[in-house]
Design a protein around this motif. Sequence first.
Motif, PDB file in Angstrom:
ATOM      1  N   VAL A  27       0.963  -1.128  -0.102  1.00  0.00           N
ATOM      2  CA  VAL A  27      -0.007  -0.154   0.039  1.00  0.00           C
ATOM      3  C   VAL A  27       1.017   1.231   0.109  1.00  0.00           C
ATOM      4  O   VAL A  27       0.715   2.237  -0.735  1.00  0.00           O
ATOM      5  N   VAL A  28       2.097   1.351   0.773  1.00  0.00           N
ATOM      6  CA  VAL A  28       2.699   2.436   0.892  1.00  0.00           C
ATOM      7  C   VAL A  28       3.496   2.843  -0.306  1.00  0.00           C
ATOM      8  O   VAL A  28       3.457   3.900  -0.763  1.00  0.00           O
ATOM      9  N   LYS A  29       4.001   1.584  -1.218  1.00  0.00           N
ATOM     10  CA  LYS A  29       4.591   1.677  -2.512  1.00  0.00           C
ATOM     11  C   LYS A  29       3.696   2.317  -3.502  1.00  0.00           C
ATOM     12  O   LYS A  29       4.015   3.018  -4.275  1.00  0.00           O
ATOM     13  N   ALA A  30       2.403   1.766  -3.362  1.00  0.00           N
ATOM     14  CA  ALA A  30       1.346   2.272  -4.206  1.00  0.00           C
ATOM     15  C   ALA A  30       1.106   3.678  -4.150  1.00  0.00           C
ATOM     16  O   ALA A  30       1.002   4.463  -5.190  1.00  0.00           O
ATOM     17  N   ILE A  31       1.073   4.324  -2.867  1.00  0.00           N
ATOM     18  CA  ILE A  31       0.691   5.485  -2.576  1.00  0.00           C
ATOM     19  C   ILE A  31       1.858   6.470  -2.918  1.00  0.00           C
ATOM     20  O   ILE A  31       1.786   7.581  -3.420  1.00  0.00           O
ATOM     21  N   GLU A  32       3.170   6.120  -2.750  1.00  0.00           N
ATOM     22  CA  GLU A  32       4.312   6.711  -3.137  1.00  0.00           C
ATOM     23  C   GLU A  32       4.451   6.826  -4.460  1.00  0.00           C
ATOM     24  O   GLU A  32       4.968   7.833  -5.269  1.00  0.00           O
ATOM     25  N   ASP A  33       4.066   5.877  -5.564  1.00  0.00           N
ATOM     26  CA  ASP A  33       4.028   5.992  -6.838  1.00  0.00           C
ATOM     27  C   ASP A  33       2.731   6.638  -7.563  1.00  0.00           C
ATOM     28  O   ASP A  33       2.942   7.068  -8.725  1.00  0.00           O
ATOM     29  N   HIS A  34       2.055   7.243  -6.577  1.00  0.00           N
ATOM     30  CA  HIS A  34       0.737   7.769  -6.911  1.00  0.00           C
ATOM     31  C   HIS A  34       0.100   7.410  -8.241  1.00  0.00           C
ATOM     32  O   HIS A  34      -0.472   8.069  -9.090  1.00  0.00           O
ATOM     33  N   LYS A  35      -0.250   5.897  -7.973  1.00  0.00           N
ATOM     34  CA  LYS A  35      -1.125   5.095  -8.980  1.00  0.00           C
ATOM     35  C   LYS A  35      -2.366   4.987  -8.270  1.00  0.00           C
ATOM     36  O   LYS A  35      -2.498   3.932  -7.211  1.00  0.00           O
ATOM     37  N   GLU A  36      -3.583   5.806  -8.525  1.00  0.00           N
ATOM     38  CA  GLU A  36      -4.912   5.787  -7.754  1.00  0.00           C
ATOM     39  C   GLU A  36      -5.269   4.209  -7.966  1.00  0.00           C
ATOM     40  O   GLU A  36      -5.996   3.712  -6.912  1.00  0.00           O
ATOM     41  N   GLU A  37      -5.370   3.970  -9.418  1.00  0.00           N
ATOM     42  CA  GLU A  37      -6.066   2.435  -9.172  1.00  0.00           C
ATOM     43  C   GLU A  37      -5.318   1.337  -8.498  1.00  0.00           C
ATOM     44  O   GLU A  37      -5.975   0.573  -7.907  1.00  0.00           O
ATOM     45  N   GLN A  38      -3.839   1.483  -8.494  1.00  0.00           N
ATOM     46  CA  GLN A  38      -3.325   0.461  -7.846  1.00  0.00           C
ATOM     47  C   GLN A  38      -3.270   0.573  -6.510  1.00  0.00           C
ATOM     48  O   GLN A  38      -3.458  -0.503  -5.361  1.00  0.00           O
ATOM     49  N   GLN A  39      -3.551   1.939  -5.770  1.00  0.00           N
ATOM     50  CA  GLN A  39      -3.730   2.135  -4.442  1.00  0.00           C
ATOM     51  C   GLN A  39      -5.113   1.422  -3.778  1.00  0.00           C
ATOM     52  O   GLN A  39      -5.090   0.877  -2.734  1.00  0.00           O
ATOM     53  N   MET A  40      -6.153   1.694  -4.774  1.00  0.00           N
ATOM     54  CA  MET A  40      -7.390   1.009  -4.313  1.00  0.00           C
ATOM     55  C   MET A  40      -7.162  -0.675  -4.378  1.00  0.00           C
ATOM     56  O   MET A  40      -7.961  -1.160  -3.270  1.00  0.00           O
ATOM     57  N   MET A  41      -6.722  -0.884  -5.165  1.00  0.00           N
ATOM     58  CA  MET A  41      -6.438  -2.347  -5.262  1.00  0.00           C
ATOM     59  C   MET A  41      -5.792  -3.125  -3.963  1.00  0.00           C
ATOM     60  O   MET A  41      -6.012  -3.943  -3.380  1.00  0.00           O
ATOM     61  N   THR A  42      -4.568  -2.306  -3.932  1.00  0.00           N
ATOM     62  CA  THR A  42      -3.554  -2.744  -2.517  1.00  0.00           C
ATOM     63  C   THR A  42      -4.451  -2.544  -1.406  1.00  0.00           C
ATOM     64  O   THR A  42      -4.357  -3.548  -0.416  1.00  0.00           O
ATOM     65  N   VAL A  43      -5.157  -1.494  -1.281  1.00  0.00           N
ATOM     66  CA  VAL A  43      -5.960  -1.332  -0.055  1.00  0.00           C
ATOM     67  C   VAL A  43      -7.061  -2.296   0.221  1.00  0.00           C
ATOM     68  O   VAL A  43      -7.318  -2.558   1.378  1.00  0.00           O
ATOM     69  N   ALA A  44      -7.590  -2.525  -0.885  1.00  0.00           N
ATOM     70  CA  ALA A  44      -8.792  -3.483  -0.698  1.00  0.00           C
ATOM     71  C   ALA A  44      -8.094  -4.935  -0.343  1.00  0.00           C
ATOM     72  O   ALA A  44      -8.680  -5.709   0.435  1.00  0.00           O
ATOM     73  N   ARG A  45      -7.154  -5.232  -0.879  1.00  0.00           N
ATOM     74  CA  ARG A  45      -6.621  -6.403  -0.661  1.00  0.00           C
ATOM     75  C   ARG A  45      -6.182  -6.465   0.733  1.00  0.00           C
ATOM     76  O   ARG A  45      -6.006  -7.443   1.410  1.00  0.00           O
ATOM     77  N   LEU A  46      -5.436  -5.262   1.428  1.00  0.00           N
ATOM     78  CA  LEU A  46      -5.265  -5.210   2.915  1.00  0.00           C
ATOM     79  C   LEU A  46      -6.560  -5.485   3.766  1.00  0.00           C
ATOM     80  O   LEU A  46      -6.299  -6.005   4.714  1.00  0.00           O
ATOM     81  N   ALA A  47      -7.422  -4.880   3.124  1.00  0.00           N
ATOM     82  CA  ALA A  47      -8.634  -5.144   4.046  1.00  0.00           C
ATOM     83  C   ALA A  47      -9.099  -6.549   3.954  1.00  0.00           C
ATOM     84  O   ALA A  47      -9.697  -7.100   5.088  1.00  0.00           O
ATOM     85  N   SER A  48      -9.076  -7.263   2.948  1.00  0.00           N
ATOM     86  CA  SER A  48      -9.391  -8.462   3.030  1.00  0.00           C
ATOM     87  C   SER A  48      -8.560  -9.440   3.835  1.00  0.00           C
ATOM     88  O   SER A  48      -8.995 -10.136   4.612  1.00  0.00           O
TER      89      SER A  48
END
Length: 323
Positions: free
Chosen positions: A232-253
Amino acid sequence: MKSNINKLILIEVIAGILFAFIASKILHMTAALQIMYLPFELIGKGLRFLSLSSAIGNVIAIIIYAAISMIPAIYIIYQRKRGRTHKEDILLVAFTGLLFYSMYMFINPGLMYQKMPDIFSMDQNSLIVMKIIYAFIIYSVLIMWLIMKAIRFLGDDSQKNWKSRLYFGMKGLIAALVSYYTLLITYAKTFELLHKSENKLQNVSSIEWLKSVLQLLPIIMTILLFINIIHVVKAIEDHKEEQQMMTVARLASVAKVTAVVTVISDFILNFYQFLLGATLQNVNVTFAPDVSMEPLIIAFGALIFYEYFKRTKQLKEENDQFI
């Protein structure tokens, strides 16, 4: 990034098993925590042997002892010449004195008996406890200094690329937690199994084996949580919104599964102990309810972050529609 984390975990698992084997089978340690003071124990024994070997050996031992203890002070002097000392470096002055004292005690462990509280018995087990305490104090001061250094490093927004350093620090902190969890648990559980194997296996109660397995499940899920947090931190650092939502959703799961696994594991363990309560007096085990709080806290924190992230994204999309 994912490959690096997997390699790190594999290395930590191998290291934990190796350390446990060395501690149990080669060094014949009776408690897993004895490995905490192993470096100081080896240095102390080596310097004591060198000191007793001859007059020249004694001089060399004193020089080595002073050199090891002066490492923090030498670092401060070096940094001061470069103009890079800070307030937290005062801890290294205290650390130098602590090393002088602690190393002397490890060189002469008999002196530790004189420092024991009255509640301690004058035996080998008490000496082991004292050594662990000395090692713990040394590590505590060092970790405190490192944390204060990290706070200064990450909190300095006056330099360029401070955001990238902040993300780097966040990933480093989480990776350190993953390493701590993986190495510590692998070492502790392997040491426990090796230590039990030295005795007759039939003397080890089934509830102890069940407890070990059930305690491992939430910890494994917690490690997976940490790995997903790094993504999630990596996705936020890369400023990729779609990737951010995917990683955060995976984190929640993963967080939901962690919470469920933790609750079920604790329930099975405690219920099993409850059923065997009538026969516990014949079992060589201490009954105590088991509640794994750390995995639950981390899992609920991840779920709260997911909800916050999702609501923030929805609010941003609504604002974009108005614009």
